[in-house]
Design an enzyme around this catalytic site. Sequence first.
Site, PDB file in Angstrom:
ATOM      1  N   GLU A  37       0.826  -1.212   0.000  1.00  0.00           N
ATOM      2  CA  GLU A  37       0.000   0.000   0.000  1.00  0.00           C
ATOM      3  C   GLU A  37       0.862   1.264   0.000  1.00  0.00           C
ATOM      4  O   GLU A  37       0.526   2.250  -0.661  1.00  0.00           O
ATOM      5  CB  GLU A  37      -0.944   0.010   1.207  1.00  0.00           C
ATOM      6  CG  GLU A  37      -2.129  -0.903   1.048  1.00  0.00           C
ATOM      7  CD  GLU A  37      -3.027  -0.495  -0.121  1.00  0.00           C
ATOM      8  OE1 GLU A  37      -3.047   0.684  -0.507  1.00  0.00           O
ATOM      9  OE2 GLU A  37      -3.698  -1.394  -0.667  1.00  0.00           O
ATOM     10  N   TYR A 120      -6.515   7.073   3.883  1.00  0.00           N
ATOM     11  CA  TYR A 120      -6.665   6.020   2.869  1.00  0.00           C
ATOM     12  C   TYR A 120      -5.866   4.772   3.250  1.00  0.00           C
ATOM     13  O   TYR A 120      -6.390   3.656   3.265  1.00  0.00           O
ATOM     14  CB  TYR A 120      -6.227   6.509   1.476  1.00  0.00           C
ATOM     15  CG  TYR A 120      -5.978   5.337   0.586  1.00  0.00           C
ATOM     16  CD1 TYR A 120      -7.038   4.636   0.031  1.00  0.00           C
ATOM     17  CD2 TYR A 120      -4.679   4.837   0.398  1.00  0.00           C
ATOM     18  CE1 TYR A 120      -6.826   3.491  -0.708  1.00  0.00           C
ATOM     19  CE2 TYR A 120      -4.452   3.695  -0.331  1.00  0.00           C
ATOM     20  CZ  TYR A 120      -5.535   3.028  -0.889  1.00  0.00           C
ATOM     21  OH  TYR A 120      -5.325   1.885  -1.594  1.00  0.00           O
ATOM     22  N   ASP A 138      -9.271   6.137  -2.450  1.00  0.00           N
ATOM     23  CA  ASP A 138      -8.180   6.762  -3.210  1.00  0.00           C
ATOM     24  C   ASP A 138      -8.743   7.341  -4.505  1.00  0.00           C
ATOM     25  O   ASP A 138      -9.970   7.384  -4.702  1.00  0.00           O
ATOM     26  CB  ASP A 138      -7.047   5.755  -3.462  1.00  0.00           C
ATOM     27  CG  ASP A 138      -7.445   4.672  -4.454  1.00  0.00           C
ATOM     28  OD1 ASP A 138      -8.646   4.607  -4.831  1.00  0.00           O
ATOM     29  OD2 ASP A 138      -6.568   3.897  -4.864  1.00  0.00           O
TER      30      ASP A 138
END
Length: 366
Positions: A37, A120, A138
């Site tokens: 991520e 996020y 996102d």
Amino acid sequence: MSDSFAFVPLLLDWFATSRRDLPWRRDYDPYAVWVSEIMAQQTQMDRVVPYFTRFMARFPTLAALAAAEEDAVLKAWEGLGYYSRARNLLAAARKIAAQHGGHLPADYEAIRALPGIGDYTAGAVASIAFRQDTVAVDANVMRVLARVCDIDAPVKEPAGKARVVALARELLPPGRARDYNQALMELGALLCRPKNPDCPGCPVAAVCQARHLDIVADRPVLSKTPDITPLLVATGVLVHAGKVFIQKRLPKGAWANMWEFPGGRIEDGETAQAAIVREFAEETAFTVDVAAKLAVIRHGYTTYRVTLHCHLLRLAGSYDPSILPAPELTAAQESLWVAPGELANYAFPAGHRKLIDQLAGSLWSL
Ligand code: SF4
């Protein structure tokens, strides 16, 4: 809204059969999910995968990362850009080792409190690694929801984004956040692209408001685009006694702790050569002569379009040809004279790395 709720089962069915085989999806190990991520912020997935694979081979566990030197982490990150991500990843690993027994916390708030993690990423890690019912909104998710549900506000501005986040929460199927969040991102990345979305091939086309209204090109509503600023900079590769001079940037500011050839902005009315001589005097107290033009490198970062003029330098005056002199550093924390072949061992910002790649062996015969 009923169409919106029909959208979720269609989305999840599509994801079950069409998801990409990404390495961290095989067992959803929390450390791997977290690294993926962080890497995927600002970076396309096809670029992330090879970096991820190399990074995990180099730092296979959170403990291995926590024990690493920052230089080694920056080197593994070199080429991905946005290096604060790598520094924050290391800082977070050390914090997890010190405060969470070496295990990534599962709770959204505890994840959110780690360095380099915003709403996020905290939502993505909590849902994908730990199956928490959190949303992860996102740019891909904003675009998909703005189109499917016809959000008519600019999604990058606070009010528009708040509408998308509220909608994402409303639609989240309890217990399915891992697949739901990934499916939204995957649809945005693969089919509901910013340009040329594949509406005919889209699994949710039947319930998509923007498609129904024929306003796909108008969703999401965009904010005013930022102006691109041209930036003229110059840098010098100083060679003496078979070694190249490099310096390590300060620990704060752009490209902190990365290595570079000294240089800086070309001021109004100044030539690139004059800028390099001035920058070397200011940053190192070396007096240099410009020996040859090496390259002009163009690259972009954030809202800047950089043109980097690169020249080969020699020390001017009466320096001993066999002694490597010490600089007086004003814009760096340390410096080195290295053999050309050793430049590969240090992490450089993209423009300087492009220069090194472009020169390959040619410079070193000069
Ligand atoms: Fe996006 Fe088109 Fe699918 Fe709507 S139908 S979600 S606009 S790809």
